[in-house]
Design an enzyme around this catalytic site. Structure first.
Site, PDB file in Angstrom:
ATOM      1  N   ASN A  39       0.824  -1.221   0.000  1.00  0.00           N
ATOM      2  CA  ASN A  39       0.000   0.000   0.000  1.00  0.00           C
ATOM      3  C   ASN A  39       0.851   1.262   0.000  1.00  0.00           C
ATOM      4  OD1 ASN A  39      -1.673  -2.076   2.058  1.00  0.00           O
ATOM      5  ND2 ASN A  39      -2.831  -1.166   0.401  1.00  0.00           N
ATOM      6  N   HIS A 123     -13.986  -2.564   6.184  1.00  0.00           N
ATOM      7  CA  HIS A 123     -12.777  -3.282   6.585  1.00  0.00           C
ATOM      8  C   HIS A 123     -12.966  -3.936   7.961  1.00  0.00           C
ATOM      9  CE1 HIS A 123      -8.520  -3.458   8.086  1.00  0.00           C
ATOM     10  NE2 HIS A 123      -8.320  -3.844   6.834  1.00  0.00           N
ATOM     11  N   GLU A 165     -15.820   3.214   4.883  1.00  0.00           N
ATOM     12  CA  GLU A 165     -14.533   3.562   4.280  1.00  0.00           C
ATOM     13  C   GLU A 165     -14.806   4.630   3.225  1.00  0.00           C
ATOM     14  OE1 GLU A 165     -12.014   0.174   2.968  1.00  0.00           O
ATOM     15  OE2 GLU A 165     -13.296  -1.049   4.241  1.00  0.00           O
ATOM     16  N   SER A 169     -11.238  -0.966   0.491  1.00  0.00           N
ATOM     17  CA  SER A 169      -9.900  -1.549   0.448  1.00  0.00           C
ATOM     18  C   SER A 169      -9.761  -2.711  -0.518  1.00  0.00           C
ATOM     19  CB  SER A 169      -9.474  -1.984   1.844  1.00  0.00           C
ATOM     20  OG  SER A 169     -10.405  -2.898   2.369  1.00  0.00           O
ATOM     21  N   ASP A 194     -13.317   6.144   7.288  1.00  0.00           N
ATOM     22  CA  ASP A 194     -11.945   5.614   7.271  1.00  0.00           C
ATOM     23  C   ASP A 194     -11.351   5.971   5.909  1.00  0.00           C
ATOM     24  OD1 ASP A 194      -9.647   4.117   7.026  1.00  0.00           O
ATOM     25  OD2 ASP A 194     -10.490   2.304   7.910  1.00  0.00           O
ATOM     26  N   HIS A 197      -7.323   4.566   2.384  1.00  0.00           N
ATOM     27  CA  HIS A 197      -6.820   4.363   1.017  1.00  0.00           C
ATOM     28  C   HIS A 197      -6.923   5.620   0.154  1.00  0.00           C
ATOM     29  CE1 HIS A 197      -6.185   0.034   1.455  1.00  0.00           C
ATOM     30  NE2 HIS A 197      -7.203   0.107   2.294  1.00  0.00           N
ATOM     31  N   LYS A 229       0.018   3.378   4.728  1.00  0.00           N
ATOM     32  CA  LYS A 229      -0.235   3.227   3.294  1.00  0.00           C
ATOM     33  C   LYS A 229       0.536   4.310   2.535  1.00  0.00           C
ATOM     34  CE  LYS A 229      -4.402   0.679   4.367  1.00  0.00           C
ATOM     35  NZ  LYS A 229      -3.707  -0.599   4.567  1.00  0.00           N
TER      36      LYS A 229
HETATM   37  C1  LIG Z   1      -9.553   0.537   5.221  1.00  0.00           C
HETATM   38  C2  LIG Z   1      -8.513   0.138   6.211  1.00  0.00           C
HETATM   39  N1  LIG Z   1      -8.595   0.623   7.452  1.00  0.00           N
HETATM   40  C3  LIG Z   1      -7.686   0.293   8.383  1.00  0.00           C
HETATM   41  C4  LIG Z   1      -6.639  -0.543   8.093  1.00  0.00           C
HETATM   42  C5  LIG Z   1      -5.682  -0.891   9.184  1.00  0.00           C
HETATM   43  O1  LIG Z   1      -4.564  -0.077   9.140  1.00  0.00           O
HETATM   44  P1  LIG Z   1      -3.192  -0.553   9.813  1.00  0.00           P
HETATM   45  O2  LIG Z   1      -2.575  -1.517   8.858  1.00  0.00           O
HETATM   46  O3  LIG Z   1      -2.414   0.680  10.006  1.00  0.00           O
HETATM   47  O4  LIG Z   1      -3.550  -1.233  11.093  1.00  0.00           O
HETATM   48  C6  LIG Z   1      -6.512  -1.054   6.789  1.00  0.00           C
HETATM   49  C7  LIG Z   1      -5.422  -1.943   6.353  1.00  0.00           C
HETATM   50  O5  LIG Z   1      -4.475  -2.284   6.830  1.00  0.00           O
HETATM   51  C8  LIG Z   1      -7.478  -0.712   5.832  1.00  0.00           C
HETATM   52  O6  LIG Z   1      -7.402  -1.193   4.586  1.00  0.00           O
END
Ligand SMILES: Cc1ncc(COP(=O)(O)O)c(C=O)c1O
Length: 376
Positions: A39, A123, A165, A169, A194, A197, A229
């Site tokens: 990412n 997610h 989101e 993702s 969230d 991405h 990411k």
């Molecule tokens: C949409 C989304 N939110 C949160 C996360 C979690 O983030 P982190 O990897 O920093 O724990 C991810 C992926 O890892 C994700 O794709």
């Protein structure tokens, strides 16, 4: 408890039979695979300014934060990253967590809602955050503001939050954020987005999809994101009204009872943020790569998703076929994501391609050829 290992063995066999075994493959330092699986959208994990900032904080502070910031103290690296993040994302304040996962758990619980409407394609960290919140959780059909409105209307007078989101993702499509906010604000509900991405990839100066939708800084919108990411590091962030951040510092269990992200990583993420703000050229490259992936894979007969940012997925006939497809690509030097249930929202399997501006044009074109040639 007896026989538990035998029970685990039986469930491992069932997963293997369904093609759902997961395998950890070695990753050598400096491997030369073409990365369409990670990412690191802007290619900043290896940017010299990022590595230099992290190395200098590493020698100043040592390896880890050694404790939660409330216990061990809040470093300048954490404080400056938070003020830069708040400014970039257009929020009153920001608070850094040790992962995006924990930021989501902390933010959703912190909103103290009694009723949560969660997008069907959310997610795992959002799903777990909803469960942990203790609220009644209802799942809304994917990206459907009128369904969300109906679910809110069915629960009048509740303290409600809608959780989504921005760029999803797995499929890489964009939630209808402005419409969702119309629905929530008309009903006195909050909206948690969230933006993991989208930050760095979409919006003016890469400030994300919430900023692009004109919702940054609204008192009824809370944004979460990750530093892992487009900022190439590790850690998460919650951005929103100052009162909410104050509330998380006082009560947020995933902030209070968790060791802070390492100062070196935080300093590296801050350097990455500074590069990301001025990286319109990298964002333009990602947009043109997304379009050419859709063209090339579409012309080869694949029903690729329409990428809103730098994520797209290509359907596979089934889990085993997806695994074999990704493995064949890897054998030819191309890393792609292989997504199977339960990591896919609709029970189907696919390759997930995540674009990286650090990949050369030549390697990117070759990667698309290899994906087509290795197709099952
Ligand atoms: C949409 C989304 N939110 C949160 C996360 C979690 O983030 P982190 O990897 O920093 O724990 C991810 C992926 O890892 C994700 O794709």
């Amino acid at each position: 408890m007896t026989g538990w290992l035998a029970a685990l063995e039986r469930s491992a066999r069932a997963r293997a039979k369904a093609g759902l075994t997961r395998v950890l493959r070695p990753r050598p330092a400096g491997d030369d695979v073409v990365d369409l699986a990670g990412n690191d959208y802007l290619g900043l994990a290896v940017h010299p300014a990022v590595i230099e900032a992290a190395a200098s904080a590493l020698s100043a502070y040592g390896l880890g934060a050694t404790g939660s910031r409330l216990v061990r103290g809040s470093t300048e690296a954490h404080a400056t990253l938070e003020s830069d993040l708040a400014e970039w994302l257009g929020a009153e304040q920001a608070l850094v967590f040790s992962s995006g996962y924990l930021a989501n758990l902390g933010a959703i619980r912190g909103l103290a809602a009694s009723y949560v409407v969660s997008d069907a394609y959310n997610h795992a960290s959002l799903i777990d955050g909803c469960k942990l919140s203790g609220a009644e959780v209802v799942v809304a059909p994917h990206a459907d503001p009128s369904a969300v409105a109906a679910l809110l209307d069915a629960a009048p007078g509740r303290d409600a939050v809608v959780v989504t989101e921005s760029v999803f993702s797995v499929d890489g499509d964009l939630a209808p954020l402005a419409e969702l906010h119309e629905v929530t604000s008309a009903r006195g509900a909050l909206l948690l987005v969230d933006d993991a991405h989208a930050v760095g990839v979409l919006g003016p100066s890469g400030a994300g999809a919430v900023m692009a939708a004109g919702l940054a800084g609204r008192p009824d919108v809370v944004v979460t994101a990750t530093l892992s990411k487009s900022l190439g590091g590790a850690g998460g962030v919650v951005a929103g009204p100052a009162e909410f951040i104050r509330h998380l510092i006082d009560t947020g269990r995933t902030f209070i009872y968790d060791t802070a992200p390492p100062p070196a990583v935080v300093a590296g993420a801050r350097a990455a943020l500074r590069v990301a703000r001025d990286a319109d050229d990298r964002r333009a490259l990602l947009a043109s790569r997304a379009a050419s992936a859709v063209r090339r894979l579409g012309a080869a007969g694949f029903a690729v998703t329409r990428p809103a940012a730098a994520v797209l997925s290509v359907p596979a006939p089934g889990p085993e076929a997806a695994v074999a497809w990704a493995a064949d690509c890897r054998d030819r030097g191309i890393a792609v994501g292989c997504f199977r249930p339960p990591s896919t929202p609709d029970g189907s399997s696919r390759l997930r391609l995540t674009l990286n501006a650090g990949v050369s044009d030549r390697d990117f074109a070759r990667a698309l050829d290899v994906i087509v040639e290795c197709a099952p």
